[in-house]
Structure formats: structure tokens, C-alpha cells
Design a protein around this motif. Structure first.
Motif, PDB file in Angstrom:
ATOM      1  N   UNK A 105       0.858  -1.191   0.000  1.00 40.42           N
ATOM      2  CA  UNK A 105       0.000   0.000   0.000  1.00 40.42           C
ATOM      3  C   UNK A 105       0.890   1.235   0.000  1.00 40.42           C
ATOM      4  N   UNK A 106       1.542   1.492  -1.124  1.00 41.28           N
ATOM      5  CA  UNK A 106       2.504   2.596  -1.165  1.00 41.28           C
ATOM      6  C   UNK A 106       1.853   3.967  -0.996  1.00 41.28           C
ATOM      7  N   UNK A 107       2.632   4.871  -0.453  1.00 37.42           N
ATOM      8  CA  UNK A 107       2.177   6.249  -0.260  1.00 37.42           C
ATOM      9  C   UNK A 107       1.931   6.899  -1.618  1.00 37.42           C
ATOM     10  N   UNK A 108       1.079   7.925  -1.654  1.00 36.45           N
ATOM     11  CA  UNK A 108       0.714   8.565  -2.922  1.00 36.45           C
ATOM     12  C   UNK A 108       1.902   9.011  -3.765  1.00 36.45           C
ATOM     13  N   UNK A 109       2.972   9.475  -3.165  1.00 33.56           N
ATOM     14  CA  UNK A 109       4.095   9.977  -3.973  1.00 33.56           C
ATOM     15  C   UNK A 109       4.824   8.848  -4.712  1.00 33.56           C
ATOM     16  N   UNK A 110       4.529   7.600  -4.366  1.00 35.20           N
ATOM     17  CA  UNK A 110       5.170   6.470  -5.039  1.00 35.20           C
ATOM     18  C   UNK A 110       4.308   5.891  -6.164  1.00 35.20           C
ATOM     19  N   UNK A 111       3.085   6.394  -6.285  1.00 35.72           N
ATOM     20  CA  UNK A 111       2.148   5.763  -7.218  1.00 35.72           C
ATOM     21  C   UNK A 111       2.603   5.844  -8.662  1.00 35.72           C
ATOM     22  N   UNK A 112       3.193   6.963  -9.052  1.00 38.32           N
ATOM     23  CA  UNK A 112       3.619   7.076 -10.451  1.00 38.32           C
ATOM     24  C   UNK A 112       4.721   6.072 -10.758  1.00 38.32           C
ATOM     25  N   UNK A 113       5.660   5.887  -9.852  1.00 37.45           N
ATOM     26  CA  UNK A 113       6.722   4.919 -10.136  1.00 37.45           C
ATOM     27  C   UNK A 113       6.168   3.496 -10.153  1.00 37.45           C
ATOM     28  N   UNK A 114       5.136   3.227  -9.360  1.00 35.09           N
ATOM     29  CA  UNK A 114       4.505   1.903  -9.422  1.00 35.09           C
ATOM     30  C   UNK A 114       3.843   1.709 -10.786  1.00 35.09           C
ATOM     31  N   UNK A 115       3.158   2.752 -11.270  1.00 34.64           N
ATOM     32  CA  UNK A 115       2.520   2.630 -12.588  1.00 34.64           C
ATOM     33  C   UNK A 115       3.580   2.451 -13.682  1.00 34.64           C
ATOM     34  N   UNK A 116       4.718   3.115 -13.547  1.00 33.67           N
ATOM     35  CA  UNK A 116       5.812   2.915 -14.502  1.00 33.67           C
ATOM     36  C   UNK A 116       6.308   1.473 -14.444  1.00 33.67           C
ATOM     37  N   UNK A 117       6.382   0.918 -13.240  1.00 39.22           N
ATOM     38  CA  UNK A 117       6.832  -0.473 -13.084  1.00 39.22           C
ATOM     39  C   UNK A 117       5.861  -1.436 -13.749  1.00 39.22           C
ATOM     40  N   UNK A 118       4.575  -1.146 -13.667  1.00 41.86           N
ATOM     41  CA  UNK A 118       3.568  -1.988 -14.331  1.00 41.86           C
ATOM     42  C   UNK A 118       3.832  -2.009 -15.834  1.00 41.86           C
ATOM     43  N   UNK A 119       4.103  -0.826 -16.395  1.00 45.41           N
ATOM     44  CA  UNK A 119       4.342  -0.718 -17.833  1.00 45.41           C
ATOM     45  C   UNK A 119       5.632  -1.437 -18.225  1.00 45.41           C
ATOM     46  N   UNK A 120       6.648  -1.363 -17.379  1.00 51.32           N
ATOM     47  CA  UNK A 120       7.962  -1.923 -17.726  1.00 51.32           C
ATOM     48  C   UNK A 120       8.078  -3.409 -17.416  1.00 51.32           C
ATOM     49  N   UNK A 121       7.153  -3.948 -16.672  1.00 52.30           N
ATOM     50  CA  UNK A 121       7.219  -5.382 -16.349  1.00 52.30           C
ATOM     51  C   UNK A 121       6.907  -6.181 -17.612  1.00 52.30           C
ATOM     52  N   UNK A 122       7.837  -7.022 -18.053  1.00 51.51           N
ATOM     53  CA  UNK A 122       7.620  -7.742 -19.310  1.00 51.51           C
ATOM     54  C   UNK A 122       6.613  -8.880 -19.207  1.00 51.51           C
ATOM     55  N   UNK A 174       3.761  -8.851 -17.123  1.00 51.77           N
ATOM     56  CA  UNK A 174       2.419  -8.474 -16.680  1.00 51.77           C
ATOM     57  C   UNK A 174       2.069  -9.021 -15.312  1.00 51.77           C
ATOM     58  N   UNK A 175       3.070  -9.236 -14.483  1.00 57.38           N
ATOM     59  CA  UNK A 175       2.836  -9.848 -13.179  1.00 57.38           C
ATOM     60  C   UNK A 175       2.268  -8.874 -12.149  1.00 57.38           C
ATOM     61  N   UNK A 176       2.466  -7.587 -12.388  1.00 59.22           N
ATOM     62  CA  UNK A 176       2.078  -6.589 -11.383  1.00 59.22           C
ATOM     63  C   UNK A 176       0.683  -6.076 -11.654  1.00 59.22           C
ATOM     64  N   UNK A 177      -0.138  -6.041 -10.639  1.00 61.93           N
ATOM     65  CA  UNK A 177      -1.458  -5.429 -10.778  1.00 61.93           C
ATOM     66  C   UNK A 177      -1.624  -4.370  -9.689  1.00 61.93           C
ATOM     67  N   UNK A 178      -2.336  -3.321 -10.041  1.00 67.69           N
ATOM     68  CA  UNK A 178      -2.629  -2.277  -9.063  1.00 67.69           C
ATOM     69  C   UNK A 178      -4.137  -2.074  -9.007  1.00 67.69           C
ATOM     70  N   UNK A 179      -4.576  -1.681  -7.860  1.00 65.47           N
ATOM     71  CA  UNK A 179      -5.995  -1.407  -7.685  1.00 65.47           C
ATOM     72  C   UNK A 179      -6.174  -0.488  -6.502  1.00 65.47           C
ATOM     73  N   UNK A 180      -7.358  -0.189  -6.213  1.00 66.72           N
ATOM     74  CA  UNK A 180      -7.628   0.640  -5.067  1.00 66.72           C
ATOM     75  C   UNK A 180      -8.792   0.064  -4.313  1.00 66.72           C
ATOM     76  N   UNK A 181      -9.124   0.579  -3.195  1.00 66.84           N
ATOM     77  CA  UNK A 181      -8.390   1.627  -2.510  1.00 66.84           C
ATOM     78  C   UNK A 181      -7.262   1.051  -1.664  1.00 66.84           C
ATOM     79  N   UNK A 182      -6.289   1.865  -1.402  1.00 62.80           N
ATOM     80  CA  UNK A 182      -5.236   1.462  -0.480  1.00 62.80           C
ATOM     81  C   UNK A 182      -5.356   2.309   0.744  1.00 62.80           C
TER      82      UNK A 182
END
Ligand code: SF4
Length: 69
Positions: free
Chosen positions: A38-55, A57-65
Motif C-alpha cells: 500500500x505505497x504512499x501517494x508519492x510512489x504511485x507514479x513509479x509503481x505505474x511505470x513499473x507496471x508498464x515496464x514489467x515484461x 504483466x505480473x504486477x497489478x494495481x488497484x484501489x483503494x489502499x
């Protein structure tokens, strides 16, 4: 935001760890470990970048956290 990673799908590429080291780590077997599901809001963009860069598709994000995220 809530972060999950499927270790059955992860191929251990490590892109997520390089992109968001505050949230992801690689376990001894080389596969992803979510160290902050449940990362803090300032980390959300880097998590979304990680989703895109994961070859695999293992990472999923959702809410709420955490409130406000
Ligand atoms: S980027 Fe994807 S495949 Fe690579 S370690 Fe992270 S979750 Fe696994």
C-alpha cells in the motif's frame, strides 16, 4: 493504491525493482517481492511505470489502499 504481484507469472526481470525500489524487491529466488503493498501517494507514479515496464504483466494495481492514495 493497492499493489499485487503474481510470483507464478513473474520471470525475475527485475525492472520493477529498478523502477520502484521502495515498493518491490527481488527474493532470493529472483522473483518479485512486494515490500510495500500500500505505497504512499508519492510512489504511485513509479509503481505505474513499473507496471508498464514489467515484461510479464505480473504486477497489478488497484484501489483503494491507504486513505488519500
Ligand atoms: S518487472 Fe515483472 S517480471 Fe520483472 S521482477 Fe518485476 S514483477 Fe517480475
Amino acid at each position: 493504491m493497492r499493489v499485487d504481484a503474481d510470483r507464478d507469472v513473474c520471470i525475475g526481470a527485475g525492472n520493477c525493482v529498478l523502477t520502484a525500489p521502495e515498493v518491490f524487491d527481488q527474493a532470493a529466488d529472483g522473483l518479485v517481492d512486494v515490500i510495500d503493498p500500500e505505497p504512499a501517494p508519492h510512489l504511485e507514479q513509479s509503481v505505474r511505470d513499473a507496471v508498464v515496464r514489467c515484461p510479464s504483466g505480473a504486477i497489478t494495481v488497484g484501489g483503494p489502499g491507504r486513505p488519500g492514495s
